[in-house]
Structures are given as structure tokens and as C-alpha cells.
Design a protein around this motif. Structure first.
Motif, mmCIF file in Angstrom:
data_model
loop_
_atom_site.group_PDB
_atom_site.id
_atom_site.type_symbol
_atom_site.label_atom_id
_atom_site.label_comp_id
_atom_site.label_asym_id
_atom_site.label_seq_id
_atom_site.Cartn_x
_atom_site.Cartn_y
_atom_site.Cartn_z
ATOM 1 N N ILE A 8 0.855 -1.171 0.000
ATOM 2 C CA ILE A 8 0.000 0.000 0.000
ATOM 3 C C ILE A 8 0.897 1.229 0.000
ATOM 4 O O ILE A 8 1.747 1.381 0.873
ATOM 5 N N ILE A 9 0.720 2.088 -0.969
ATOM 6 C CA ILE A 9 1.627 3.223 -1.125
ATOM 7 C C ILE A 9 1.472 4.209 0.023
ATOM 8 O O ILE A 9 0.369 4.528 0.437
ATOM 9 N N SER A 10 2.611 4.620 0.563
ATOM 10 C CA SER A 10 2.624 5.657 1.593
ATOM 11 C C SER A 10 3.883 6.482 1.416
ATOM 12 O O SER A 10 4.993 5.982 1.625
ATOM 13 N N TYR A 11 3.698 7.743 1.039
ATOM 14 C CA TYR A 11 4.852 8.596 0.810
ATOM 15 C C TYR A 11 5.432 9.123 2.120
ATOM 16 O O TYR A 11 6.406 9.869 2.104
ATOM 17 N N LEU A 12 4.840 8.702 3.246
ATOM 18 C CA LEU A 12 5.445 9.017 4.528
ATOM 19 C C LEU A 12 6.689 8.160 4.766
ATOM 20 O O LEU A 12 7.547 8.503 5.583
ATOM 21 N N GLU A 13 6.783 7.038 4.037
ATOM 22 C CA GLU A 13 7.947 6.179 4.149
ATOM 23 C C GLU A 13 9.069 6.734 3.272
ATOM 24 O O GLU A 13 8.906 6.873 2.049
ATOM 25 N N PRO A 14 10.224 7.078 3.853
ATOM 26 C CA PRO A 14 11.299 7.712 3.083
ATOM 27 C C PRO A 14 11.720 6.929 1.844
ATOM 28 O O PRO A 14 11.997 7.526 0.798
ATOM 29 N N SER A 15 11.758 5.602 1.919
ATOM 30 C CA SER A 15 12.207 4.816 0.769
ATOM 31 C C SER A 15 11.262 4.963 -0.415
ATOM 32 O O SER A 15 11.697 5.020 -1.576
ATOM 33 N N ILE A 16 9.951 5.046 -0.145
ATOM 34 C CA ILE A 16 8.970 5.200 -1.216
ATOM 35 C C ILE A 16 9.029 6.612 -1.780
ATOM 36 O O ILE A 16 8.979 6.823 -3.003
ATOM 37 N N ALA A 17 9.147 7.607 -0.899
ATOM 38 C CA ALA A 17 9.252 8.990 -1.362
ATOM 39 C C ALA A 17 10.495 9.180 -2.235
ATOM 40 O O ALA A 17 10.447 9.845 -3.277
ATOM 41 N N ASP A 18 11.605 8.586 -1.823
ATOM 42 C CA ASP A 18 12.828 8.688 -2.620
ATOM 43 C C ASP A 18 12.665 8.011 -3.974
ATOM 44 O O ASP A 18 13.093 8.527 -5.005
ATOM 45 N N ASP A 19 12.047 6.826 -3.961
ATOM 46 C CA ASP A 19 11.887 6.071 -5.207
ATOM 47 C C ASP A 19 10.946 6.777 -6.177
ATOM 48 O O ASP A 19 11.085 6.646 -7.404
ATOM 49 N N TYR A 20 9.997 7.541 -5.654
ATOM 50 C CA TYR A 20 9.011 8.230 -6.490
ATOM 51 C C TYR A 20 9.674 9.094 -7.559
ATOM 52 O O TYR A 20 9.182 9.204 -8.682
ATOM 53 N N ARG A 21 10.797 9.701 -7.225
ATOM 54 C CA ARG A 21 11.490 10.575 -8.179
ATOM 55 C C ARG A 21 12.077 9.792 -9.352
ATOM 56 O O ARG A 21 12.454 10.394 -10.361
ATOM 57 N N ASN A 22 12.143 8.469 -9.237
ATOM 58 C CA ASN A 22 12.683 7.639 -10.307
ATOM 59 C C ASN A 22 11.601 7.045 -11.204
ATOM 60 O O ASN A 22 11.918 6.340 -12.163
ATOM 61 N N TRP A 23 10.333 7.300 -10.863
ATOM 62 C CA TRP A 23 9.259 6.753 -11.686
ATOM 63 C C TRP A 23 9.181 7.486 -13.022
ATOM 64 O O TRP A 23 9.437 8.693 -13.119
ATOM 65 N N ASP A 24 8.810 6.745 -14.055
ATOM 66 C CA ASP A 24 8.633 7.329 -15.378
ATOM 67 C C ASP A 24 7.285 8.047 -15.415
ATOM 68 O O ASP A 24 6.236 7.406 -15.470
ATOM 69 N N ASP A 25 7.305 9.375 -15.382
ATOM 70 C CA ASP A 25 6.053 10.145 -15.357
ATOM 71 C C ASP A 25 5.802 10.860 -16.680
ATOM 72 O O ASP A 25 5.152 11.904 -16.726
ATOM 73 N N SER A 26 6.293 10.269 -17.783
ATOM 74 C CA SER A 26 6.111 10.881 -19.103
ATOM 75 C C SER A 26 4.639 11.104 -19.426
ATOM 76 O O SER A 26 4.247 12.162 -19.928
ATOM 77 N N ALA A 27 3.813 10.097 -19.146
ATOM 78 C CA ALA A 27 2.382 10.224 -19.446
ATOM 79 C C ALA A 27 1.733 11.285 -18.571
ATOM 80 O O ALA A 27 0.869 12.050 -19.042
ATOM 81 N N SER A 28 2.148 11.364 -17.318
ATOM 82 C CA SER A 28 1.569 12.362 -16.419
ATOM 83 C C SER A 28 1.853 13.773 -16.910
ATOM 84 O O SER A 28 0.989 14.656 -16.832
ATOM 85 N N TRP A 29 3.053 13.998 -17.400
ATOM 86 C CA TRP A 29 3.393 15.323 -17.912
ATOM 87 C C TRP A 29 2.646 15.638 -19.202
ATOM 88 O O TRP A 29 2.065 16.719 -19.359
ATOM 89 N N LEU A 30 2.644 14.698 -20.139
ATOM 90 C CA LEU A 30 2.044 14.951 -21.451
ATOM 91 C C LEU A 30 0.534 15.110 -21.368
ATOM 92 O O LEU A 30 -0.038 16.023 -21.973
ATOM 93 N N LEU A 31 -0.142 14.251 -20.604
ATOM 94 C CA LEU A 31 -1.599 14.185 -20.628
ATOM 95 C C LEU A 31 -2.248 14.559 -19.305
ATOM 96 O O LEU A 31 -3.462 14.429 -19.162
ATOM 97 N N GLY A 32 -1.444 15.050 -18.366
ATOM 98 C CA GLY A 32 -1.986 15.454 -17.078
ATOM 99 C C GLY A 32 -1.549 16.838 -16.667
ATOM 100 O O GLY A 32 -2.296 17.816 -16.790
ATOM 101 N N TYR A 33 -0.321 16.964 -16.195
ATOM 102 C CA TYR A 33 0.174 18.234 -15.662
ATOM 103 C C TYR A 33 0.086 19.376 -16.676
ATOM 104 O O TYR A 33 -0.209 20.515 -16.305
#
Length: 257
Positions: A8-33
């Protein structure tokens, strides 16, 4: 496509928050943000005061501060995310704030011209919590101000595969609040599996209405053709974007205070 872990995702956990910056967010930028300025009407509001709720590591916050000349209060409940934002996405028109209790006690009633929340509510456990968060947003947004919620498209589940992610198990159906697996690709090509909460349109519409956001809720569900003149063409890169030509991976819901 193989999953490395399931949790279950929780960005309160440092390891998950750190890993988030490595996710491929190409679709989020193109079709979201890229569609946030349009949804919020930021191009018509110079020097606007914007609340970014659930700002994460701050890349989108910093982009909007430059793109729209906005003054932004960016808030997150994860100390690690705020630390990452301060370090990697500082900006003279952005103030990053930690909200320890989910409240915005450091903001006065009607202090903000508009607000946004990007992919926040998939990490919220219950409808009551969603309503509490949106009610607090309504308190700090001035009358006439807009609030845009960017979420995964609730119509695209049951194993829907887009560039960089897959939502739900093949053939499965999900009820509001149910946990749903999401496979996410990292920029190095590896994959990880997280779990998000599934929420439908009615969840958001009901919460917005109860919080005092008036009038019809406007929807944007961008597909690839809609990016012309909105998103930076470079965001397309050399990817196929096959499903994105006919199916919208994300939904932007905008309500007026």
C-alpha cells in the motif's frame, strides 16, 4: 513486465518517497500536468496565489511557478517529500509547507485564488477523509476560485496499459475505496507494483458539492490529439502512445468555489 514488490503506497515512508522521483512520469506530464493551467485558468490570472496540495518533490510546483508566474504554497504531509522539494525544486515564488495533521492552519480563510491536488486521493483511505480534505481546501480558496483535481481516469482500469504504467488486474472490477494494484515503470526500465485506492467520479463530485464548490464540475480527459498547442511537443519523445490516442489515462475535475 514484472513486479518487484506489492505494498500500500505511503509517501510518509522515506524509501517510497525517494523512489518516487525515479518513476517514469512521461504520461503524467504529457496528458496530465500540462493541462493544469488550462483547467485552472491560470493564464488569465497573473500573479495568482495557488495552493498545491500534495506537492510531492515539487517538480510540478516549480514548473507552474515559472509557466504561469504563480505564487504557490505547496503542501505535503510527508517530511521526506518536503525535504526533496526544498532541495531539488526551490523557487523564489514557492513556499513548501509540511502539514502534520492534514490541516491548512497556516492559511487564512479565502487566502488562495485557486488550488490543485494531483494524484493525492488515490492515497486516501476513506471518503470521509476525502471530504475533510476538500472542505479544508474550500475554506482557504476565495469565492470564485477554482479547484482542480487531477486523478487517474476511473474508466481506465481492469488491466489498462498505458505508457509507463498499468492499472488494475486484467478483467477485475473495482468499487470505490477498494485497493487496486498499479504497475509503475521506473526511468531505468525496471518496474514496481504499488497499491492505490480506487475512487469514481461520484466520490469527488459529492465531496466537492458538500464542501461548497458550486455549479457544474468541468471535466478534461485528454487524449494524444488534445496535446497539440497545450503540451510541449518534446514530451512525446519517441514513444508509441498507442492507447493514449483513443483512451484518456487521466481526468481533471474542476469546480468553482
Amino acid at each position: 513486465m514484472t513486479a518487484e514488490s506489492t505494498e500500500i503506497i505511503s509517501y510518509l515512508e522515506p524509501s517510497i518517497a525517494d523512489d518516487y522521483r525515479n518513476w517514469d512520469d512521461s504520461a503524467s506530464w504529457l496528458l496530465g500536468y500540462s493541462f493544469l493551467p488550462l483547467a485552472l485558468g491560470l493564464d488569465r490570472l497573473p500573479d495568482t496565489r495557488l495552493l498545491d496540495l500534495g506537492c510531492g518533490p515539487g517538480e510540478v510546483t516549480r514548473w507552474l511557478a515559472d509557466r504561469c508566474n504563480a505564487r504557490i504554497t505547496a503542501v505535503d504531509t510527508s517530511p521526506t517529500m518536503i525535504a526533496l522539494a526544498d532541495e531539488h525544486a526551490p523557487h523564489e515564488r514557492v513556499e513548501y509547507r509540511l502539514s502534520e495533521d492534514g490541516r491548512l492552519s497556516f492559511l487564512a480563510d479565502g487566502e488562495m485564488d485557486s488550488a490543485m491536488a494531483c494524484f493525492l486521493f488515490t492515497c486516501v483511505d476513506g471518503e470521509d477523509q476525502i471530504r475533510e480534505i476538500i472542505t479544508e481546501v474550500a475554506r482557504v480558496v476565495r469565492p470564485g476560485g477554482r479547484f482542480t483535481i487531477l486523478v487517474p481516469n476511473p474508466d481506465q482500469v481492469s488491466g489498462a496499459v498505458f505508457e509507463g504504467f498499468k492499472r488494475g488486474e486484467d478483467g477485475a472490477r473495482y468499487e470505490p475505496g477498494e485497493l487496486m494494484p498499479v504497475e509503475v515503470q521506473r526511468t531505468d526500465g525496471s518496474w514496481t507494483t504499488i497499491k492505490n485506492r480506487y475512487w469514481n467520479r461520484d466520490t469527488y463530485r459529492t465531496a466537492l458539492a458538500k464542501a461548497g464548490f458550486e455549479g457544474p464540475v468541468k471535466e478534461l480527459a485528454p487524449v494524444l490529439a488534445d496535446t497539440e498547442g497545450v503540451a510541449d511537443p518534446a514530451l512525446r519523445g519517441d514513444r508509441a502512445w498507442e492507447r493514449e490516442r483513443t483512451a484518456a489515462p487521466f481526468l481533471l475535475l474542476t469546480a468553482t468555489r
